[in-house]
Design an enzyme around this catalytic site. Sequence first.
Site, PDB file in Angstrom:
ATOM      1  N   HIS A 176       3.048  -5.787   1.778  1.00  0.00           N
ATOM      2  CA  HIS A 176       3.365  -4.299   1.429  1.00  0.00           C
ATOM      3  C   HIS A 176       4.812  -3.934   1.815  1.00  0.00           C
ATOM      4  O   HIS A 176       5.697  -3.681   0.966  1.00  0.00           O
ATOM      5  CB  HIS A 176       2.389  -3.240   2.042  1.00  0.00           C
ATOM      6  CG  HIS A 176       1.274  -3.778   2.075  1.00  0.00           C
ATOM      7  ND1 HIS A 176       0.282  -3.349   0.810  1.00  0.00           N
ATOM      8  CD2 HIS A 176       0.315  -4.014   2.767  1.00  0.00           C
ATOM      9  CE1 HIS A 176      -1.069  -3.741   1.084  1.00  0.00           C
ATOM     10  NE2 HIS A 176      -1.020  -4.303   2.299  1.00  0.00           N
TER      11      HIS A 176
HETATM   12  C1  BDR Z   1       0.187  -0.171   5.054  1.00  0.00           C
HETATM   13  O1  BDR Z   1      -0.652  -0.073   6.119  1.00  0.00           O
HETATM   14  C2  BDR Z   1      -0.218  -0.826   7.223  1.00  0.00           C
HETATM   15  O2  BDR Z   1      -1.590  -1.602   7.590  1.00  0.00           O
HETATM   16  C3  BDR Z   1       0.616  -1.911   6.695  1.00  0.00           C
HETATM   17  O3  BDR Z   1       1.462  -2.254   7.745  1.00  0.00           O
HETATM   18  C4  BDR Z   1       1.404  -1.261   5.411  1.00  0.00           C
HETATM   19  O4  BDR Z   1       2.284  -0.436   5.926  1.00  0.00           O
HETATM   20  C5  BDR Z   1      -0.635  -0.914   3.799  1.00  0.00           C
HETATM   21  O5  BDR Z   1      -1.640   0.112   3.443  1.00  0.00           O
END
Ligand code: BDR
Length: 522
Positions: free
Chosen positions: A321
């Site tokens: 992400h």
């Molecule tokens: C987001 O949630 C976190 O666990 C990750 O780092 C990312 O920013 C994804 O949903």
Amino acid sequence: MMSNFQRRIAADELRLGILKHLASLDMAFDQDIDGQRVVESLRSKSVWLDCDTGHDDALAILIAARSPDLRLLGISTVYGNAPLEKTTYNTRAVLQAIGRTDVPVYPGASGPLEREACFAPGIHGETGLDGTTCLPKPTVEAKTDMSAIDAMYRALSAQPAGTAWLVAVGTLTNVAKLFDKYPDLAEHISGLSVMGGCIGEGFTDAPLGTIQAGDGAQDRCGNWTPFAEFNIYCDPEAAQQIFSNPTLSRKATLIPLDLTHQFLATNRVQLGLLFGFDMQMHTEPTMNDVSAVRRLFFEILTFFAKTYAEMFGLTAGPPTHDPLAVAVALRPELFYCNGRGSADGLQNERFTIDIITEGEHGPAVENGRTASQCGRTVANGLVAGTDGVRIPRGLDSKALWALLEGCLSRTERSMGEDAMFERRDTGGALPSQHAVDTGSEDMASLVHGSNVTLSQFEMSTGLLPDIAAIDKEPGYGGHFLETNKEKQLGITPRNLNLTRAQQSRADEDEDEGKRTKRSRGL
Ligand code: BDR
Ligand code: CA
């Protein structure tokens, strides 16, 4: 008399001298300044990163700190993937690993504006960055000379108006507090990029995983509840403050799960980052040839792959992400809304974003065990020409992975011997929770056997590439390992584990017309 050629050389030298002089005034430049780098740096955008360093945040730090076109002004940390103390430690350790201890780190909020804090040990482990054996101990303390909010304001407002970006890849508490205290800053910055939210309802065809419901598995949109993504869920009031601010909205780009689930760190991507995507088979490297900084990111991704396979049934590779939120500020042309590669793809669509703040919230309703829609991101398309939030629907995975790999190469070049830092443990054994059922266990443990050759590595892990499938792989369609190695070794290529949706998307990628059609209309 000077020849034309001599005159050109002299002019180049003069220009380079001027550029170097300008560069010497800028403390943010790397030590390895050469003409090219100076020119790139003079063109650079400046960025402040706000993060809750877990696995994908580490890649966001890498791209923010090691892209020649970006000047990383500083990092503020926030609770989220783990408590604040741990996300701050992880941030400092990652900066240490990539040789950017000069970047100031300011600890920010340890909890949301109004609610109890949520953490994600199921995805990122207890430390927030479990599963790595190559993370060095940070030698530089976090900064405490002012609050994170004041540090963000000072750094961003010191840049010329309309030039600096704020990138947030964690819960939005720090960002909401920043614009609450300094509302004028919204007008001053160039852009705000946020990784968070999920749109669902066919916004893209990215597989978002399944959730156990009754006897069977059901599709889901969120990764924290069936409706909500983690970063937005943690502090929905903070998110609502940001997206209801008209000045911020028109400068904001949202990177939701619908997009990040198209950017998968497949096994092939993991190996590409470990060895370099353009490595040829005949070079036959051993694990000794791999720097610790590459091993670090490889282990980060194999651990992330394991938890995503276990928690969401996403076995093709973990969605990566956070680096996308930095990349969209740096290279917007690699993202698109209405048709691949259109230079103004991101300018075509704008949205309003509303965050649902009603409904049950907290540990009791997390991880899918709720019908509450608290934390849901509701996007509504705006008529053409109206200002609003950008939400890309597609991206150029291949170019983006190449960008990240380039950051690793640059780190190695800049750090030299220091990129070979000692592993944290001595035995090379992986933590027990690192056991993986997707091949990553073998991959990760083999990385610790330093005299293993790539062929042995591939044979043991079943990672021999299916040449025919390479260009169809959604995560990275590159030419990693170009020779027909599986024929040579007489081994059947491994099943790539694509979900049906991914396979059909990969097929459609051959047809530009279909792609354009697919990405239209909310
Ligand atoms: C987001 O949630 C976190 O666990 C990750 O780092 C990312 O920013 C994804 O949903
Ligand atoms: Ca994050």
